[in-house]
Design a protein around this motif. Structure first.
Motif, mmCIF file in Angstrom:
data_model
loop_
_atom_site.group_PDB
_atom_site.id
_atom_site.type_symbol
_atom_site.label_atom_id
_atom_site.label_comp_id
_atom_site.label_asym_id
_atom_site.label_seq_id
_atom_site.Cartn_x
_atom_site.Cartn_y
_atom_site.Cartn_z
ATOM 1 N N ALA A 363 0.801 -1.250 0.167
ATOM 2 C CA ALA A 363 0.028 -0.001 -0.085
ATOM 3 C C ALA A 363 0.859 1.080 -0.024
ATOM 4 C CB ALA A 363 -1.031 -0.114 1.180
ATOM 5 N N LEU A 364 0.218 2.265 -0.347
ATOM 6 C CA LEU A 364 0.932 3.697 -0.389
ATOM 7 C C LEU A 364 0.691 4.434 0.971
ATOM 8 C CD1 LEU A 364 0.590 4.937 -4.045
ATOM 9 C CD2 LEU A 364 2.452 3.598 -3.220
ATOM 10 N N CYS A 365 1.829 4.971 1.623
ATOM 11 C CA CYS A 365 1.703 5.694 2.601
ATOM 12 C C CYS A 365 1.087 6.721 2.772
ATOM 13 C CB CYS A 365 2.892 5.630 3.482
ATOM 14 S SG CYS A 365 2.942 6.104 5.201
ATOM 15 N N MET A 366 -0.016 7.059 3.163
ATOM 16 C CA MET A 366 -0.749 8.426 2.933
ATOM 17 C C MET A 366 -0.179 9.676 3.227
ATOM 18 S SD MET A 366 -3.662 8.944 1.486
ATOM 19 C CE MET A 366 -3.872 10.719 0.771
ATOM 20 N N TRP A 367 0.551 9.536 4.487
ATOM 21 C CA TRP A 367 1.253 10.688 4.923
ATOM 22 C C TRP A 367 2.316 11.153 4.313
ATOM 23 C CZ3 TRP A 367 5.761 9.626 7.287
ATOM 24 C CH2 TRP A 367 5.933 8.490 7.836
ATOM 25 N N LEU A 368 2.762 10.245 3.330
ATOM 26 C CA LEU A 368 3.890 10.623 2.256
ATOM 27 C C LEU A 368 3.457 11.131 1.327
ATOM 28 C CD1 LEU A 368 6.385 7.412 2.792
ATOM 29 C CD2 LEU A 368 6.603 9.662 3.867
ATOM 30 N N ILE A 369 2.232 10.819 0.947
ATOM 31 C CA ILE A 369 1.428 11.443 -0.178
ATOM 32 C C ILE A 369 0.919 12.839 0.082
ATOM 33 C CG2 ILE A 369 -0.421 11.358 -1.780
ATOM 34 C CD1 ILE A 369 -0.200 8.443 -1.868
ATOM 35 N N VAL A 370 0.364 12.986 1.279
ATOM 36 C CA VAL A 370 -0.060 14.347 1.451
ATOM 37 C C VAL A 370 1.112 15.355 1.771
ATOM 38 C CG1 VAL A 370 -1.323 15.423 3.521
ATOM 39 C CG2 VAL A 370 -1.969 13.205 2.743
ATOM 40 N N ALA A 371 2.104 14.904 1.953
ATOM 41 C CA ALA A 371 3.182 16.012 2.279
ATOM 42 C C ALA A 371 3.660 16.673 0.965
ATOM 43 C CB ALA A 371 4.619 15.470 2.801
ATOM 44 N N LYS A 372 3.099 15.890 -0.405
ATOM 45 C CA LYS A 372 3.545 16.536 -1.526
ATOM 46 C C LYS A 372 2.218 17.494 -2.044
ATOM 47 C CE LYS A 372 5.945 12.473 -2.828
ATOM 48 N NZ LYS A 372 5.966 11.250 -3.612
ATOM 49 N N PHE A 373 1.197 17.433 -1.297
ATOM 50 C CA PHE A 373 0.044 18.302 -1.903
ATOM 51 C C PHE A 373 0.141 19.551 -1.943
ATOM 52 C CE2 PHE A 373 -3.791 15.235 -0.487
ATOM 53 C CZ PHE A 373 -3.392 14.133 -1.518
ATOM 54 N N GLU A 405 -15.968 6.282 -5.421
ATOM 55 C CA GLU A 405 -15.745 6.601 -6.709
ATOM 56 C C GLU A 405 -16.641 7.579 -7.132
ATOM 57 O OE1 GLU A 405 -15.642 2.890 -8.838
ATOM 58 O OE2 GLU A 405 -13.590 2.310 -7.986
ATOM 59 N N LEU A 406 -17.750 7.392 -6.808
ATOM 60 C CA LEU A 406 -18.900 8.540 -7.128
ATOM 61 C C LEU A 406 -18.476 10.214 -6.716
ATOM 62 C CD1 LEU A 406 -22.163 6.808 -6.716
ATOM 63 C CD2 LEU A 406 -21.102 7.570 -8.897
ATOM 64 N N GLY A 407 -18.050 9.854 -5.283
ATOM 65 C CA GLY A 407 -17.512 11.332 -4.594
ATOM 66 C C GLY A 407 -16.561 11.868 -5.179
ATOM 67 N N TRP A 408 -15.479 11.036 -5.828
ATOM 68 C CA TRP A 408 -14.117 11.528 -6.587
ATOM 69 C C TRP A 408 -14.745 12.095 -7.816
ATOM 70 C CZ3 TRP A 408 -9.290 11.154 -4.893
ATOM 71 C CH2 TRP A 408 -8.070 11.605 -5.806
ATOM 72 N N ARG A 409 -15.422 11.660 -8.685
ATOM 73 C CA ARG A 409 -15.894 12.408 -9.797
ATOM 74 C C ARG A 409 -16.585 13.693 -9.489
ATOM 75 N NH1 ARG A 409 -18.375 7.167 -10.745
ATOM 76 N NH2 ARG A 409 -16.734 5.910 -12.171
ATOM 77 N N PHE A 427 -5.982 8.773 -8.650
ATOM 78 C CA PHE A 427 -7.027 7.750 -8.955
ATOM 79 C C PHE A 427 -6.602 6.522 -9.898
ATOM 80 C CE2 PHE A 427 -10.955 6.649 -11.368
ATOM 81 C CZ PHE A 427 -11.955 6.437 -10.219
ATOM 82 N N ALA A 428 -5.715 6.530 -10.546
ATOM 83 C CA ALA A 428 -5.096 5.293 -11.021
ATOM 84 C C ALA A 428 -4.787 4.307 -10.024
ATOM 85 C CB ALA A 428 -4.207 5.714 -12.165
ATOM 86 N N LEU A 429 -4.055 4.772 -8.822
ATOM 87 C CA LEU A 429 -3.550 4.274 -7.786
ATOM 88 C C LEU A 429 -4.563 4.224 -6.400
ATOM 89 C CD1 LEU A 429 0.159 5.580 -8.183
ATOM 90 C CD2 LEU A 429 -0.677 3.592 -8.858
ATOM 91 N N ARG A 430 -5.629 4.375 -6.670
ATOM 92 C CA ARG A 430 -6.632 4.397 -5.615
ATOM 93 C C ARG A 430 -6.687 3.201 -4.526
ATOM 94 N NH1 ARG A 430 -9.217 4.145 -10.160
ATOM 95 N NH2 ARG A 430 -11.090 2.463 -10.313
ATOM 96 N N SER A 431 -6.505 2.059 -5.383
ATOM 97 C CA SER A 431 -6.660 0.926 -4.646
ATOM 98 C C SER A 431 -5.467 0.865 -3.596
ATOM 99 C CB SER A 431 -6.659 -0.229 -5.618
ATOM 100 O OG SER A 431 -5.409 -0.284 -6.480
ATOM 101 N N LEU A 432 -4.446 1.437 -3.781
ATOM 102 C CA LEU A 432 -3.223 1.419 -3.020
ATOM 103 C C LEU A 432 -3.123 2.433 -1.809
ATOM 104 C CD1 LEU A 432 -0.447 0.848 -5.783
ATOM 105 C CD2 LEU A 432 -1.621 -0.915 -4.532
ATOM 106 N N ALA A 434 -6.525 4.638 -0.900
ATOM 107 C CA ALA A 434 -7.676 4.968 -0.320
ATOM 108 C C ALA A 434 -8.326 3.692 0.793
ATOM 109 C CB ALA A 434 -8.945 5.153 -1.404
ATOM 110 N N LEU A 435 -8.769 4.347 1.926
ATOM 111 C CA LEU A 435 -9.178 3.113 2.748
ATOM 112 C C LEU A 435 -10.324 2.319 2.223
ATOM 113 C CD1 LEU A 435 -8.892 5.292 6.272
ATOM 114 C CD2 LEU A 435 -7.373 3.868 5.155
ATOM 115 N N PRO A 436 -11.285 2.982 1.626
ATOM 116 C CA PRO A 436 -12.443 1.786 1.207
ATOM 117 C C PRO A 436 -11.791 0.446 0.536
ATOM 118 C CG PRO A 436 -12.869 4.126 0.625
ATOM 119 C CD PRO A 436 -11.606 4.038 0.904
ATOM 120 N N TYR A 437 -10.268 0.653 -0.035
ATOM 121 C CA TYR A 437 -10.240 -0.505 -0.821
ATOM 122 C C TYR A 437 -8.851 -1.165 0.197
ATOM 123 C CZ TYR A 437 -11.375 1.962 -4.897
ATOM 124 O OH TYR A 437 -12.253 2.683 -5.991
ATOM 125 N N LEU A 438 -8.719 -0.689 1.220
ATOM 126 C CA LEU A 438 -7.488 -1.241 2.069
ATOM 127 C C LEU A 438 -8.269 -1.687 3.621
ATOM 128 C CD1 LEU A 438 -4.925 1.332 1.904
ATOM 129 C CD2 LEU A 438 -4.985 -0.708 0.668
#
Length: 679
Positions: A363-373, A405-409, A427-432, A434-438
């Motif tokens: 999985a992708l570490c969320m806080w490492l992603i958020v740091a780039k926002f 996915e509806l909310g993302w759109r 979005f392409a990597l959402r399964s890695l 987003a909590l609904p997938y994990l």
């Protein structure tokens, strides 16, 4: 003829640019006669240079003029030196000039050499002092034969002159202190503050600046990279000799130079046995001093505190290097892969994990992603950035994949991010990420904001170290040891805290005696919420719904005979803590204790590294329950008085030491100090 030494000194101090702007021959100064010198002496303050003033050496003259310059608001530098041709008496005349004397020489542009384009402070100032060498009765001395005190620029105030480079000096004692501080990993700002406190000076009034300290540390690092690598390997071998359970591996390139190196400590391997189910492999940092990527393996223990598992230094961030790093880590941990591993958005690392850990959920570490926002979206969204970020977190924490996915759109449409490449990649990597997938995978609370801050602070402790490469491993060990000691203190404080029961339910009392305060607080929160839910028995289980809602809900399956319960929200699979829905069913089914299998060993108060996470808790249920009762009684008795607490602490510390020695002795010692070539 002029001697070779004289010619050398002329080259050192002679500045052609200054010669064009200064005229300092003998006729420009006062007469050199002794009588006039004595007259000048009678009329001049001893703190101001005067014609005829005597000095035993030219260095003494320089120090005197430098002190005068500092009091007046400028600094000086050595300028020209002169000698008498054919006499062989060496240097006979020397000039000291204002630091702003001369003009900036024109530099010839060189396309192959980068230009620094530094601004110059030179303005052709004519202030100077000239000294000449005389010999009387066989004794040599230096006399002032020329002095001009007028400047063509403003002089600095006393509180400004100290910032001139000539007066910013670091003593040998301060250098020693700075190098010692650098080894501890503290920042330059912290070093400056410590030195200010030691010297009892006001902030900003040290005789040097932060820039001087950084330059000093940088000069300390300027060593031969090859020699530094050899020192690093010598350091690892030295640690290995002292601690046979220390593990390290390295690779050499085609030139037999160090390429990659990974290491782990005995305490890290021991902690991984129990808490290695969910791991973060953070590769977003670099050792600035050496421009090397660094990867850090870290997890979370049963008290919610970071625990270090291993570290790796790489020359390149590619599939080959990451694959070697992952394999080295698995060898350190006796071939056992984690259940879940969280990393950054690095596709090479993702592929390496897939290859070397096929059974591990990546999985992708969320806080490492958020740091780039901020760099990704701040400029794009402007004032709506915070609004978008709040909406992103709402989607991130959703439970339903369809709703996500509806909310993302809707979010993309609302903020006009249809063509944003970062949104597309997320979005392409959402399964890695987003909590609904994990939610059906164990993440041990590593995705929470509090844990991300704690882990990041732990990592920064030894990454901020300002020292050489060979000492980085030693510094990391110090940081890990410091964290272990701090963790033991926090563990003791948590265990001594009186637990406040909120529901009065027998399940709550039971959980409080088994789980650590960190884990119990999370379970207690779910127990409190469980009272707000209604339970409806269905043919194939239970439907649990909030009392304010008339539809939807969570499906819970409960087999009382086998003691198995599961919920469609997957809270237990995700965190190891039962959800409010399952607890509501247990309460309605007259269950007064939480089944042992739903009190994981990794969240219990007492965990032994010899007990594997995969082992069946029911096998040791009776002994564990008995031991938990003893621990509870021990804590109760120990807190009755200071004497009892001291006695209990002393005896338990001795017992822990014996247990650790026995555990370390039982670990298989593997020789991992030999270089391994990449396959």
């Amino acid at each position: 003829m002029m001697s070779q030494e004289e010619r050398h000194m002329m080259i050192i101090y002679d500045d052609p640019s200054d010669q064009r702007s200064l005229s300092m021959d003998d006729t420009s100064s006062a007469d050199d006669s002794p009588n006039e010198s004595r007259l000048s002496l009678e009329q001049t303050n001893d703190l101001v240079p005067y014609i005829g003033q005597r000095f035993p050496t030219h260095d003494a003259a320089y120090e005197f003029y430098s002190g005068f310059a500092k009091r007046c608001g400028f600094s000086i530098r050595r300028h020209r030196t002169e000698g008498k041709d054919g006499v062989g008496k060496g240097l006979t005349r020397r000039y000291f000039v204002c630091h702003r004397a001369g003009n900036t020489p024109v530099k010839v542009a060189n396309e192959n050499k980068p230009q620094r384009n530094r601004k110059s402070s030179r303005c052709g100032c004519q202030a100077y002092m000239r000294i000449s060498k005389t010999t009387e009765l066989g004794l040599s001395e230096w006399r002032v034969t020329g002095f001009v005190k007028h400047h063509n620029h403003e002089l600095l105030e006393p509180n400004q002159v100290r910032f001139l480079p000539a007066y910013r000096t670091i003593s040998d004692r301060d250098k020693t202190r700075i190098f010692m501080y650098a080894k501890t990993g503290i920042s330059v700002q912290q070093m400056m503050r410590l030195l200010e406190l030691e010297k009892c000076v006001e902030p900003g009034y040290l005789p040097f600046t932060e820039k001087d300290v950084r330059n000093l540390i940088q000069s300390f690092r300027k060593v031969d990279p090859e020699e530094d690598s050899k020192d690093l390997l010598r350091m690892c071998r030295s640690i290995k000799e002292k601690d046979h359970n220390f593990r390290f591996e390295y690779t050499l390139d085609s030139n037999n130079k160090l390429e990659n190196i990974a290491w782990s400590y005995a305490s890290s391997v021991q902690a991984y046995e129990v808490f290695g189910d969910a791991v973060i492999f953070d590769t977003t940092h670099r050792l600035t001093a050496f421009d090397m990527p660094v990867g850090i393996w870290v997890g979370i223990n049963n008290y919610g505190m970071p625990c270090f598992f291993g570290c790796v230094l790489l020359q390149e961030e590619n599939l080959r290097s990451f694959s070697w790093a992952v394999k080295a880590f698995l060898r350190f941990m006796n071939g056992r892969a984690p259940q879940t591993i969280l990393t950054d958005q690095n596709m090479c690392l993702k592929e390496a994990v897939t290859m070397e850990m096929p059974t591990t959920k990546h999985a992708l570490c969320m806080w490492l992603i958020v740091a780039k926002f901020p760099s990704w979206f701040n400029a794009v969204l402007g004032e709506r950035y915070n609004e978008w970020k709040a909406e992103f977190y709402r989607l991130y924490n959703m439970e339903s994949i369809n709703e996500f996915e509806l909310g993302w759109r809707d979010m993309v449409n609302s903020f006009g991010l249809h063509n944003n490449r970062h949104i597309g990649n997320l979005f392409a990597l959402r399964s890695l990420w987003a909590l609904p997938y994990l939610r059906s995978h164990f993440l041990a609370s590593l995705t929470t904001t509090g844990q991300s801050k704690s882990i990041n602070a732990f990592i920064q402790r030894f990454l901020s170290a300002q020292t050489r490469l060979a000492q980085f491993i030693e510094q990391a060990a110090v940081a890990v040891d410091f964290k272990d000691q701090a963790g033991e203190q926090q563990t003791m404080q948590q265990n001594l805290q009186n637990i406040c029961l909120k529901t009065g339910a027998p399940m709550e009392t039971h959980a409080a005696s088994v789980l650590t305060p960190f884990a119990f607080s999370k379970l207690q929160e779910q127990l409190v919420f469980a009272a707000h839910y209604a339970s409806f028995q269905m043919e194939d289980g239970f439907l649990i719904r909030h009392h304010t809602k008339l539809d939807s809900g969570r499906k819970v399956y409960w087999n009382s005979q086998q003691g198995i319960i599961s919920c469609s929200c997957h809270q237990f699979e995700f965190s190891g803590i039962l959800c409010r829905h399952a607890l509501r069913v247990l309460s309605a089914g007259n269950c007064f204790q939480i089944p042992e299998r739903y009190l994981p060993l990794r969240w219990r108060r007492v965990s032994s590294s010899a007990t594997k996470l995969q082992s069946n808790p029911d096998h040791h249920a009776e002994k564990i329950q008995q031991f938990q009762s003893l621990v509870s009684i021990l804590v109760t008795e120990a807190t009755k008085s200071k004497e009892c607490l001291d006695l209990a602490t002393e005896q338990v510390s001795l017992l822990l030491s014996r247990m650790r020695e026995q555990t370390i002795a039982s670990l298989q010692v593997r020789d991992v100090g030999m270089p391994r070539n990449l396959s």
